[in-house]
Every structure is written in C-alpha cells, then in structure tokens.
Design a protein around this motif. Structure first.
Motif, PDB file in Angstrom:
ATOM      1  N   UNK A   9       0.830  -1.197   0.000  1.00 57.77           N
ATOM      2  CA  UNK A   9       0.000   0.000   0.000  1.00 57.77           C
ATOM      3  C   UNK A   9       0.864   1.247   0.000  1.00 57.77           C
ATOM      4  N   UNK A  10       0.322   2.285  -0.590  1.00 58.91           N
ATOM      5  CA  UNK A  10       0.926   3.610  -0.572  1.00 58.91           C
ATOM      6  C   UNK A  10       0.359   4.297   0.660  1.00 58.91           C
ATOM      7  N   UNK A  11       1.242   4.692   1.574  1.00 57.64           N
ATOM      8  CA  UNK A  11       0.792   5.166   2.881  1.00 57.64           C
ATOM      9  C   UNK A  11       1.259   6.587   3.149  1.00 57.64           C
ATOM     10  N   UNK A  12       0.302   7.452   3.517  1.00 52.53           N
ATOM     11  CA  UNK A  12       0.649   8.809   3.969  1.00 52.53           C
ATOM     12  C   UNK A  12      -0.393   9.237   4.985  1.00 52.53           C
ATOM     13  N   UNK A  13       0.102   9.732   6.136  1.00 54.40           N
ATOM     14  CA  UNK A  13      -0.814  10.083   7.218  1.00 54.40           C
ATOM     15  C   UNK A  13      -1.596   8.858   7.643  1.00 54.40           C
ATOM     16  N   UNK A  14      -2.917   8.996   7.697  1.00 54.02           N
ATOM     17  CA  UNK A  14      -3.780   7.872   8.053  1.00 54.02           C
ATOM     18  C   UNK A  14      -4.346   7.179   6.827  1.00 54.02           C
ATOM     19  N   UNK A  15      -3.877   7.558   5.638  1.00 52.02           N
ATOM     20  CA  UNK A  15      -4.411   7.022   4.383  1.00 52.02           C
ATOM     21  C   UNK A  15      -3.519   5.898   3.874  1.00 52.02           C
ATOM     22  N   UNK A  16      -4.148   4.786   3.487  1.00 55.95           N
ATOM     23  CA  UNK A  16      -3.458   3.663   2.848  1.00 55.95           C
ATOM     24  C   UNK A  16      -4.195   3.312   1.565  1.00 55.95           C
ATOM     25  N   UNK A  17      -3.481   3.373   0.439  1.00 57.50           N
ATOM     26  CA  UNK A  17      -4.078   3.022  -0.850  1.00 57.50           C
ATOM     27  C   UNK A  17      -3.434   1.711  -1.311  1.00 57.50           C
ATOM     28  N   UNK A  18      -4.207   0.607  -1.391  1.00 57.30           N
ATOM     29  CA  UNK A  18      -3.632  -0.672  -1.835  1.00 57.30           C
ATOM     30  C   UNK A  18      -3.182  -0.584  -3.299  1.00 57.30           C
ATOM     31  N   UNK A  19      -1.908  -0.954  -3.547  1.00 52.61           N
ATOM     32  CA  UNK A  19      -1.350  -0.850  -4.898  1.00 52.61           C
ATOM     33  C   UNK A  19      -0.471  -2.045  -5.225  1.00 52.61           C
ATOM     34  N   UNK A  20      -0.235  -2.217  -6.522  1.00 53.08           N
ATOM     35  CA  UNK A  20       0.742  -3.182  -7.021  1.00 53.08           C
ATOM     36  C   UNK A  20       1.721  -2.425  -7.907  1.00 53.08           C
ATOM     37  N   UNK A  21       2.954  -2.894  -7.945  1.00 57.74           N
ATOM     38  CA  UNK A  21       4.010  -2.259  -8.727  1.00 57.74           C
ATOM     39  C   UNK A  21       4.256  -3.086  -9.982  1.00 57.74           C
ATOM     40  N   UNK A  22       4.174  -2.427 -11.148  1.00 52.89           N
ATOM     41  CA  UNK A  22       4.487  -3.088 -12.420  1.00 52.89           C
ATOM     42  C   UNK A  22       5.487  -2.222 -13.174  1.00 52.89           C
ATOM     43  N   UNK A  23       6.304  -2.854 -13.981  1.00 53.97           N
ATOM     44  CA  UNK A  23       7.320  -2.104 -14.723  1.00 53.97           C
ATOM     45  C   UNK A  23       6.657  -1.208 -15.757  1.00 53.97           C
ATOM     46  N   UNK A 108      14.628   4.201 -12.261  1.00 52.01           N
ATOM     47  CA  UNK A 108      13.843   3.256 -13.076  1.00 52.01           C
ATOM     48  C   UNK A 108      12.346   3.523 -12.915  1.00 52.01           C
ATOM     49  N   UNK A 109      11.600   3.528 -14.040  1.00 56.26           N
ATOM     50  CA  UNK A 109      10.163   3.843 -13.965  1.00 56.26           C
ATOM     51  C   UNK A 109       9.269   2.610 -13.771  1.00 56.26           C
ATOM     52  N   UNK A 110       8.238   2.798 -12.970  1.00 50.09           N
ATOM     53  CA  UNK A 110       7.212   1.778 -12.746  1.00 50.09           C
ATOM     54  C   UNK A 110       5.853   2.459 -12.755  1.00 50.09           C
ATOM     55  N   UNK A 111       4.801   1.652 -12.829  1.00 52.15           N
ATOM     56  CA  UNK A 111       3.451   2.136 -12.580  1.00 52.15           C
ATOM     57  C   UNK A 111       2.945   1.507 -11.299  1.00 52.15           C
ATOM     58  N   UNK A 112       2.190   2.272 -10.527  1.00 52.34           N
ATOM     59  CA  UNK A 112       1.443   1.739  -9.393  1.00 52.34           C
ATOM     60  C   UNK A 112       0.010   1.585  -9.861  1.00 52.34           C
ATOM     61  N   UNK A 113      -0.540   0.390  -9.741  1.00 47.24           N
ATOM     62  CA  UNK A 113      -1.914   0.153 -10.160  1.00 47.24           C
ATOM     63  C   UNK A 113      -2.722  -0.263  -8.937  1.00 47.24           C
ATOM     64  N   UNK A 114      -4.045  -0.050  -8.969  1.00 46.10           N
ATOM     65  CA  UNK A 114      -4.861  -0.452  -7.815  1.00 46.10           C
ATOM     66  C   UNK A 114      -4.732  -1.951  -7.557  1.00 46.10           C
TER      67      UNK A 114
END
Length: 201
Positions: A9-23, A108-114
């Motif tokens: 998850x991408x986490x900032x403050x009290x927010x967590x966004x579930x993500x996956x990392x792809x090239x 190196x570049x990646x995309x974060x997807x839900x």
C-alpha cells in the motif's frame, strides 16, 4: 497485463491506498543466446575455482569484496543481518512540486496500479491520482523491494500513478568531477546560442 513485481500500500498520514508495482519500461533489445558454432547447442556457464580449476557448487560460493587490496569475506548471516526490514508499504515522507526534483536522481520507472477492484480501493486510487495531477506534485518516500530499500518519487501520469526509483544523493557524481571543459563563451557566442535555442523552442 504486466506482472506485479511488488504489492502493498501507498501510505501517507492515516491514508493507505492498496497498490501493485508493475514495470513501466519494456525491453525491446534483442537478446542472443551463445551457441557452439559447430553444433548450434547453447553454451553453459559454470563456476570454476581459478586456483584449483574445478567446478564449484552454489553452496560453496562465498561473498567478498576488495578493500584497499585486502579481500574481505562476508557470510550469508552477516548479509542477512544488515538487510532492511521488509514492509508492505511505500511510506510517503513529503509532497513537493515536481520542479523541485532534479531529474538526474530518477532511476527506473514503474506504474502503481490499484490492488483489487473493490469500490473503495478504486476510489482512493483515483482520488490520489487526480489530486496529485491537479497540484502537479510528487510524493517522495521509501519502500523495500526484495532486499533493498529504495528512495522513490510517485507522481500522476495519464490518469495513473507512476513511481520512479531514485538515486540517493551520494550515488550521483558531482558535476565538477566530470569537468565542463573549455573557457567561458563570449557574449556574442551566448547570444547566438540563445537565438538558436529560441528558434527550436
């Protein structure tokens, strides 16, 4: 669909966004196999001890590096003890304007997807992507993938979140170490160069 290399998850403050990392990059180079010219059979590469000229199994391989002409051997246990703690979060430490990040640090570049297709996950992802795009901001943070900690920049790109791993400050050579070369140009030369740049803008 690209295969996920990491999920969390991408986490900032009290927010967590579930993500996956792809090239975000594709390798379009040709990769040739080495073949034995006579019978066109693939060549095998083996580990051989340079002193005994005998093949070495992976269990017999140690890790070492040269330190001022002396070979320092490091055990698997020692390597494991200094590995960063594995987490499942990209911890955002700050949001900054995109112009504040020097592109020389991007690696190196990646995309974060839900990660998943639940309504809450997709809504949180879209909200973050659109907010960052509207403000033209980058999230700077850190995360651990495999056995390495990465400094990262996350930004909006074409409706998605893009993540770039970044070089740490001490990994970038100072420009003075590579030299600028030559003497300072004259005002006339500068004016000519400015005219050419403006014509191509």
């Amino acid at each position: 669909m690209a295969r996920a290399l990491w999920s969390g998850s991408l986490s900032f403050g009290l927010v967590n966004v579930p993500v996956q990392l792809v090239s975000a990059a594709r390798d379009l180079d040709y990769h040739f196999q080495q073949l034995h010219d006579k019978d066109k059979v693939p060549i095998e590469q083996r580990r051989v001890c340079s002193k005994e000229n005998e093949e070495v199994t992976s269990e017999e391989v140690a890790h070492g590096y040269d330190l001022d002409g002396k070979q320092v051997v490091v055990t698997d246990e020692e390597l494991a003890s200094v590995q960063p703690r594995k987490t499942r979060t990209i911890d955002v430490e700050a949001f900054v304007d995109l112009g504040e990040v020097d592109p020389i640090y991007f690696d190196h570049p990646y995309f974060l997807i839900p990660a998943g297709d639940s309504e809450g996950t997709l809504r949180a992802y879209r909200l973050l992507a659109e907010t960052m795009a509207d403000r033209d901001q980058v999230a700077l943070g850190r995360f651990v993938m495999r056995t390495k900690e990465y400094l990262v920049a996350v930004r909006a790109r074409e409706g998605a979140l893009a993540l770039s791993t970044m070089l740490f400050h001490d990994e970038v050579r100072p420009a003075k170490d590579v030299g600028g070369g030559g003497k300072k140009p004259s005002k006339k030369q500068l004016d000519t160069a400015v005219t050419i740049v403006e014509a191509l803008s």
